[in-house]
Write an enzyme that holds these catalytic residues in place. Structure first.
Site, PDB file in Angstrom:
ATOM      1  N   LYS A  23      18.734 -35.417  89.934  1.00  0.00           N
ATOM      2  CA  LYS A  23      20.151 -35.402  90.305  1.00  0.00           C
ATOM      3  C   LYS A  23      20.634 -33.967  90.548  1.00  0.00           C
ATOM      4  O   LYS A  23      21.330 -33.701  91.525  1.00  0.00           O
ATOM      5  CB  LYS A  23      21.000 -36.047  89.200  1.00  0.00           C
ATOM      6  CG  LYS A  23      20.930 -37.566  89.231  1.00  0.00           C
ATOM      7  CD  LYS A  23      21.891 -38.167  88.233  1.00  0.00           C
ATOM      8  CE  LYS A  23      21.617 -39.647  88.060  1.00  0.00           C
ATOM      9  NZ  LYS A  23      22.089 -40.170  86.790  1.00  0.00           N
ATOM     10  N   PHE A 137      39.426 -45.258  83.980  1.00  0.00           N
ATOM     11  CA  PHE A 137      39.755 -46.586  84.523  1.00  0.00           C
ATOM     12  C   PHE A 137      39.426 -46.729  86.007  1.00  0.00           C
ATOM     13  O   PHE A 137      39.858 -47.680  86.647  1.00  0.00           O
ATOM     14  CB  PHE A 137      41.245 -46.902  84.309  1.00  0.00           C
ATOM     15  CG  PHE A 137      41.636 -46.972  82.859  1.00  0.00           C
ATOM     16  CD1 PHE A 137      41.215 -48.029  82.064  1.00  0.00           C
ATOM     17  CD2 PHE A 137      42.411 -45.976  82.284  1.00  0.00           C
ATOM     18  CE1 PHE A 137      41.570 -48.102  80.717  1.00  0.00           C
ATOM     19  CE2 PHE A 137      42.771 -46.033  80.939  1.00  0.00           C
ATOM     20  CZ  PHE A 137      42.348 -47.098  80.158  1.00  0.00           C
ATOM     21  N   ARG A 139      37.606 -47.423  89.626  1.00  0.00           N
ATOM     22  CA  ARG A 139      36.663 -48.418  90.145  1.00  0.00           C
ATOM     23  C   ARG A 139      35.648 -47.724  91.031  1.00  0.00           C
ATOM     24  O   ARG A 139      36.006 -46.786  91.761  1.00  0.00           O
ATOM     25  CB  ARG A 139      37.405 -49.449  91.021  1.00  0.00           C
ATOM     26  CG  ARG A 139      38.242 -50.419  90.250  1.00  0.00           C
ATOM     27  CD  ARG A 139      39.203 -51.131  91.179  1.00  0.00           C
ATOM     28  NE  ARG A 139      40.146 -50.182  91.774  1.00  0.00           N
ATOM     29  CZ  ARG A 139      41.048 -50.504  92.695  1.00  0.00           C
ATOM     30  NH1 ARG A 139      41.123 -51.728  93.154  1.00  0.00           N
ATOM     31  NH2 ARG A 139      41.871 -49.607  93.185  1.00  0.00           N
ATOM     32  N   GLU A 140      34.404 -48.190  91.000  1.00  0.00           N
ATOM     33  CA  GLU A 140      33.407 -47.666  91.927  1.00  0.00           C
ATOM     34  C   GLU A 140      33.850 -48.013  93.335  1.00  0.00           C
ATOM     35  O   GLU A 140      34.424 -49.075  93.578  1.00  0.00           O
ATOM     36  CB  GLU A 140      32.044 -48.289  91.654  1.00  0.00           C
ATOM     37  CG  GLU A 140      31.400 -47.719  90.426  1.00  0.00           C
ATOM     38  CD  GLU A 140      30.009 -48.301  90.198  1.00  0.00           C
ATOM     39  OE1 GLU A 140      29.307 -48.612  91.178  1.00  0.00           O
ATOM     40  OE2 GLU A 140      29.642 -48.439  89.029  1.00  0.00           O
ATOM     41  N   ALA A 237      38.492 -65.828  93.648  1.00  0.00           N
ATOM     42  CA  ALA A 237      37.383 -66.647  93.147  1.00  0.00           C
ATOM     43  C   ALA A 237      36.169 -66.462  94.042  1.00  0.00           C
ATOM     44  O   ALA A 237      36.277 -66.048  95.190  1.00  0.00           O
ATOM     45  CB  ALA A 237      37.805 -68.115  93.138  1.00  0.00           C
ATOM     46  N   CYS A 245      30.072 -52.265  84.590  1.00  0.00           N
ATOM     47  CA  CYS A 245      31.132 -52.169  83.573  1.00  0.00           C
ATOM     48  C   CYS A 245      31.525 -53.510  82.960  1.00  0.00           C
ATOM     49  O   CYS A 245      31.400 -53.688  81.754  1.00  0.00           O
ATOM     50  CB  CYS A 245      32.343 -51.508  84.185  1.00  0.00           C
ATOM     51  SG  CYS A 245      31.937 -49.931  84.917  1.00  0.00           S
ATOM     52  N   LYS A 248      28.798 -55.393  80.921  1.00  0.00           N
ATOM     53  CA  LYS A 248      28.430 -54.582  79.759  1.00  0.00           C
ATOM     54  C   LYS A 248      29.560 -54.558  78.718  1.00  0.00           C
ATOM     55  O   LYS A 248      29.327 -54.744  77.525  1.00  0.00           O
ATOM     56  CB  LYS A 248      28.129 -53.155  80.243  1.00  0.00           C
ATOM     57  CG  LYS A 248      28.159 -52.074  79.193  1.00  0.00           C
ATOM     58  CD  LYS A 248      27.871 -50.715  79.799  1.00  0.00           C
ATOM     59  CE  LYS A 248      29.090 -49.929  80.187  1.00  0.00           C
ATOM     60  NZ  LYS A 248      29.734 -49.146  79.160  1.00  0.00           N
TER      61      LYS A 248
END
Ligand code: UGA
Length: 415
Positions: A23, A137, A139-140, A237, A245, A248
């Site tokens: 990385k 908080f 989001r990807e 839906a 996340c 897990k």
């Protein structure tokens, strides 16, 4: 990386410590090791402005730093949370502290763990430090948007002076603020990541009822979402939630509760509903394929756990493909960015970048991840390519009337 890039953008001098050789090599060449819209550009801009630096060595980054964020992963296997990366980072931070600093835990950690981390760090340093919790908080796929424009920033600090300092650090970022104790901050993170999956599993259960009653799940969700107390978000839906996340954190909260003698019944049902949703979908595919998919060519569109990311952790695609392969199907899979990741895990799958090429001679189109490019396919062209005109929509994105007019058989979930 997002935290560093955002604080660098706001004018701070930021160091990122990364101990993974591969990385850090990529980063020093200006590449980012995962797909996240806009992040590469923001990093490049701040590196060239001299505000963002990458290193493998704590000793280069920690001395002189006023605020140190621990953002390492806390993977959980069957609900058991692995905190070894947090402990190891905390130890290395402590060993290299030269001046008083605020150490902020951004990683998702069990409520109440700060006392243990503090004790561990004190074994390695005499320098004064404060430990706070500021959960993440974002989001990807929407990391920058969420970081620069968050709903809220939660600051868990024991001392008022520390809270003031952290509020000051975040002052240029909009959004509501909540200052609370670190244990509450840590539980807020788990509670949020359990509540949202609960909404999704609820919507998915209603979708099954819609199939049974002949209602439309999108209409039902719109109808309940108009009530402010319920809200319209996270009620789409489909195949259920995946990613690094929600699965897990739901599992972790169930197990953290169990350790305290509480059986978190709602969350167990949320998890089970999410698992069953994939079985329900695969049964639909089998039925629509005439009872068997043996030796049939099926095209799966979308491999990442959601659009906008190359992340395939806990992706529904993996489960759907595995189950269909067990039934003897020949799988062709497409994704705009996640094929390299998927190749590491999936065996016996033919990968295609171009969905039209994949659909030549196929017996079913199965949408698993609702990437924009798959939402806007040319179905007239597809009609001339497929062997059977069957579309099974795991994310309820296609227009049934339009497809049926073209001669396709269409089925979604709860439509
Ligand atoms: C989630 C949370 O939304 C973030 O607030 C949190 O910071 C993050 O986890 C984390 O803990 O790091 P993320 O996993 O990136 O973010 O993805 P989401 O956009 O929340 O979607 C998660 C899953 O739920 C996806 O598989 C998505 O397809 C599914 N989903 C989402 C639905 O099935 N229906 C919906 O209505 C919304």
């Amino acid at each position: 990386m997002v935290t560093a890039a955002v604080f660098a953008k706001l004018g701070h001098n930021c160091w990122v410590v990364e101990i993974d050789d591969e990385k850090i090599e990529k980063l020093s060449r200006g590449e980012i090791p995962f797909y996240e819209p806009g992040l590469g550009e923001l990093i490049a801009k701040n590196v060239s402005a001299g505000r963002l630096h990458f290193t493998k060595h704590y000793k280069e980054a920690i001395p002189g730093s006023e605020v140190i964020f621990i953002c390492v992963g806390t993977p959980s296997i069957k609900g058991k949370i692995d905190l070894s990366y947090v402990y190891s980072a905390a130890k290395s931070v402590a060993e290299n502290l030269q001046d008083p600093a605020i150490v902020v835990i951004k990683s998702t950690v069990p409520p109440g763990i700060n006392a243990k981390i503090k004790k561990l760090m004190k074994n390695y340093t005499q320098v004064e430090f404060d430990l706070a919790s500021v959960p993440e908080f974002l989001r990807e796929g929407k990391a920058l948007e969420d970081s620069l424009n968050p709903y809220r920033i939660v600051i868990g600090a024991e001392k008022k002076s520390v809270a003031r300092n952290l509020l000051q650090l975040h002052r240029k970022i909009p959004g509501k603020r909540l200052v609370c104790n670190p244990v509450s901050a840590q539980l807020i993170k788990y509670a949020a990541n359990a509540f949202l999956p609960m909404k999704i599993s609820f919507a998915n259960s209603i979708a099954i009822l819609c199939d049974k009653f002949g209602a439309e799940v999108e209409e039902v969700m719109k109808g309940i979402g108009m009530d402010k107390r319920i809200g319209p978000d996270f009620l789409a839906a489909g195949l259920g939630y995946g990613g690094s996340c929600f699965p897990k954190d739901v599992a972790a909260l169930i197990s953290l509760s169990r350790a305290k003698g509480y059986s978190f019944a709602i969350l167990k049902a949320v998890e089970k509903t999410n698992r069953n949703q994939v079985d329900y979908f695969v049964k639909k595919i089998l039925r629509l394929c005439g009872g068997s998919v043996n030796n049939k060519i099926l095209v799966v569109l979308g491999l990442s756990f959601k659009p906008g990311t190359s992340d395939i952790r806990e992706a529904r695609s993996l489960l759907v493909i595995e189950k269909l392969q067990k039934e003897g199907a020949k799988i062709r899979a497409c994704d705009p960015v996640a094929i390299p990741e998927a190749k590491k895990i999936l065996k016996g799958v033919d990968f295609f970048e171009n969905p039209y090429k994949a659909l030549k001679g196929a017996e079913a189109l199965i949408l698993v991840t609702e990437w924009e490019e798959y939402k806007n396919l040319d179905f007239l062209k597809i009609k001339s390519l497929m062997k059977s005109l069957l579309v099974i929509d795991g994310r309820n994105v296609y227009n049934r009337k339009k497809l049926e007019r073209l001669g396709f058989i269409y089925e979604g979930i709860g439509k």
